[in-house]
Design a protein around this motif. Structure first.
Motif, PDB file in Angstrom:
ATOM      1  N   ASN A  24     -40.316   3.625 -50.328  1.00 45.45           N
ATOM      2  CA  ASN A  24     -40.917   4.938 -50.595  1.00 45.45           C
ATOM      3  C   ASN A  24     -42.294   5.044 -49.922  1.00 45.45           C
ATOM      4  O   ASN A  24     -43.022   4.082 -49.821  1.00 45.45           O
ATOM      5  N   SER A  26     -44.803   7.411 -50.805  1.00 47.98           N
ATOM      6  CA  SER A  26     -45.909   7.931 -51.625  1.00 47.98           C
ATOM      7  C   SER A  26     -46.727   6.790 -52.202  1.00 47.98           C
ATOM      8  O   SER A  26     -46.247   5.700 -52.410  1.00 47.98           O
ATOM      9  N   VAL A  63     -39.375  19.975 -48.143  1.00 51.96           N
ATOM     10  CA  VAL A  63     -38.764  18.832 -48.847  1.00 51.96           C
ATOM     11  C   VAL A  63     -38.020  19.322 -50.084  1.00 51.96           C
ATOM     12  O   VAL A  63     -36.872  18.997 -50.317  1.00 51.96           O
ATOM     13  N   THR A  85     -37.216  13.464 -47.490  1.00 50.64           N
ATOM     14  CA  THR A  85     -37.366  12.385 -48.489  1.00 50.64           C
ATOM     15  C   THR A  85     -36.315  11.307 -48.226  1.00 50.64           C
ATOM     16  O   THR A  85     -35.371  11.500 -47.447  1.00 50.64           O
TER      17      THR A  85
END
Length: 581
Positions: A24, A26, A63, A85
């Motif tokens: 991921n 983030s 997104v 994503t």
């Protein structure tokens, strides 16, 4: 300052993407780090009141739109104008709906045949309507409110529903309350002479004792019945005998009971042959019985005579050697003869028949010496083999008892009453101090002579009835014909244990009391079967060695001659007795 933080975050995300364990981008999903290392970022978050995820350079709208609408990336696409994503990038090529499903398959369903709406119906109500529909052709429509009484309320035969006023199968008759009311209302008085449920009959008398005239009539009727029963059952059949040979005695005055000396073997010897062999062929047939033969017995010790009993109510005595003639016929039973037994010397024998009589006969003259009965059917009969107890006999009866008679007085001197079914066999063991009995109750009991309580009781859940039992020549084993098509071997000394290694199989005997026998040297075991075959097993290996088609019907008994190496005598329900060698 904000640009520097953004570059730091993007740098951290790039380094994490290279690691396989973290995919991921983030900051929220980055592995937790030391709190002191990120302390300088906390004021920035509070001042700008925005999460680090917002600092992502890709437009958030694109997104969200991709995720919500289920748009997946085309694998052939070379360039993407937004940051997709992880879920979007690795979404399946097809889906979330299966494009290959038909409309019917795609429709929502919760059972195999489609979609069933939940309905709260009482089990009894459902069964009531189902039965009403199957009987009368109509039922309440579950989709309509049942309080509205109209023709639309029912489905199926609406006319029938209106005709029956919508009655179900449980409501078609009078209700119980109405029935009760009718009786309680006093309408029962309309029935003639009905005074209530506890009232007496019109002609009923209180006194149970009959009058003098009635008593006389009753006495006459009972006396007639008893007399009639006695005439039919109690009176034994008249005994007679037929001699089939010209002279009863030879030139030296010897009868047929005399043991012959000129047959090639010493019949007076007590020694058994050293080696026995399998019989191969039939060498003689004794025919004379008109119905099935039920039992055969050889003359004690010598075996030069053969006694047979049959379902034609007759007993016959045959020669085993020489011309093999029928010597004498004994007639005296009114029903089929079940069992026979010689005494130790062979001068007398017992016969047990379905006419409920046990008769004692003289083997030489054919005279009936005496008869015994206890009004029950004797299934087996035996002399006590002890020389000093030859005046005592025991018989297994149909009323579960073993009865002991004294021949001299004709009275019952002992009863062994412990079995739970008809007694089928009695076999003396342990130098005649004890005897073993088997019964229809699927048990085996061992008794001390003259003590009416069994000291050994053998019964297993797997055991079947054993209607034929034979003691081995050495006195160590009991061969029991079991009704599950097996011959079981029990030890005949001390413990009477089942020998599990010695089980003889391969024949069909279920339902028939086929007699078993041993060869004199204990090499073989022989038995008939339901198909009329003579079966011969090896004693040591329990292998079925030989099988001969002996009779057209059941082969009920097989005897191995005690002085011969390979002579076996069989009898069957075809009325024939055969000699094999």
């Amino acid at each position: 300052m904000s640009a520097a933080i953004a570059s730091l975050v993007s740098y951290g995300s790039d380094s994490d993407s290279e690691n396989e364990s973290e995919s991921n981008t983030s900051v929220e999903k980055v592995n937790p780090v030391d709190t002191d290392a990120t302390a300088h970022l906390k004021p920035l978050q509070s001042e700008s009141s925005m999460s680090l995820a917002v600092l992502n350079s890709a437009p958030e709208v694109a997104v969200k739109e991709a995720v919500e609408t289920g748009i997946h990336l085309d694998p052939a696409l070379k360039e993407v104008t937004y940051n997709p994503t992880y879920e979007t990038m690795f979404a399946p090529e097809f889906g979330p709906m299966n494009p290959f499903k038909s409309q019917q398959m795609a429709a929502p369903r919760n059972m195999l045949s489609g979609y069933a709406e939940p309905a709260h119906v009482n089990d009894f109500m459902f069964e009531q309507q189902r039965r009403t529909f199957s009987s009368y052709g109509y039922a309440l429509d579950p989709s309509v409110d049942t309080h509205e009484s109209s023709s639309n309320t029912y489905i199926g035969a609406v006319e029938e529903a209106e005709k029956h006023k919508g009655l179900t199968v449980f409501e078609s008759g009078l209700k119980k309350s109405q029935k009760r009311k009718k009786v309680k209302g006093g309408d029962a008085g309309e029935i003639d002479n009905y005074l209530g449920p506890w009232a007496k009959y019109a002609d009923e008398k209180d006194v149970a004792k009959p009058t003098e005239d009635e008593q006389k009539e009753l006495d006459e009727i009972t006396a007639k019945r008893q007399k009639k029963g006695r005439n039919e059952d109690d009176a034994p059949s008249e005994e007679k005998t037929i001699l089939h040979v010209k002279d009863m005695y030879d030139y030296q005055g010897r009868s047929y009971l005399h043991v012959p000396q000129d047959v090639g073997i010493n019949l007076r010897s007590a020694d058994a042959p050293d080696k026995c062999y399998l019989p191969k062929k039939q060498i003689h047939v004794w025919s004379g019985h008109t119905k099935g033969v039920s039992a055969i017995r050889l003359f004690p010790n010598s075996g030069h005579l053969l006694l047979s009993c049959s379902m034609d109510c007759k007993i016959k005595l045959w020669e085993v050697y020489g011309e093999r003639r029928c010597l004498r016929t004994f007639i005296g039973h009114s029903k089929a003869v079940r069992d026979i037994c010689f005494n130790n010397t062979g001068t007398q024998f017992l016969s047990a028949a379905y006419d409920r009589y046990i008769k004692l006969w003289d083997s030489e003259t054919g005279q009936c010496i005496s008869h015994f009965t206890n009004r029950k059917v004797p299934y087996c009969v035996k002399f006590n083999p002890d020389e000093d107890k030859q005046n005592l006999l025991v018989a297994g009866m149909s009323d579960k008892k073993i009865v002991q008679w004294d021949i001299r007085t004709g009275e019952v001197v002992q009863e062994y009453d412990r079995h739970l079914g008809a007694v089928n066999t009695i076999t003396f063991v342990d130098e005649n101090r004890r005897f073993v009995s088997t019964s229809d109750d699927k048990s085996l009991r061992v008794w001390e002579w003259d003590i009416p309580v069994d000291f050994k009781y053998i019964a297993e859940p797997s055991m079947h009835s054993m209607p034929a039992v034979t003691l081995s020549p050495n006195g160590k084993w009991l061969a029991c014909q079991s009704m599950d098509n097996q011959i079981l071997i029990f030890g005949a000394q001390n413990r009477f244990r089942l020998n599990k290694k010695k089980v003889f199989k391969g024949h069909m005997v279920a339902g028939y009391a086929c007699q078993v026998d041993f060869s004199p040297d204990m090499s073989y075991v022989v038995s008939g079967d339901a198909d009329g075959k003579l079966n011969i097993w090896d004693w040591k290996t329990t292998k079925l060695y030989h099988r001969i088609k002996a009779h057209d019907k059941v082969c009920i008994s097989a005897l191995w001659h005690p002085h011969e190496t390979s002579k076996v005598i069989t009898c069957g329900w075809d009325g024939q007795i055969k000699l094999w060698d």
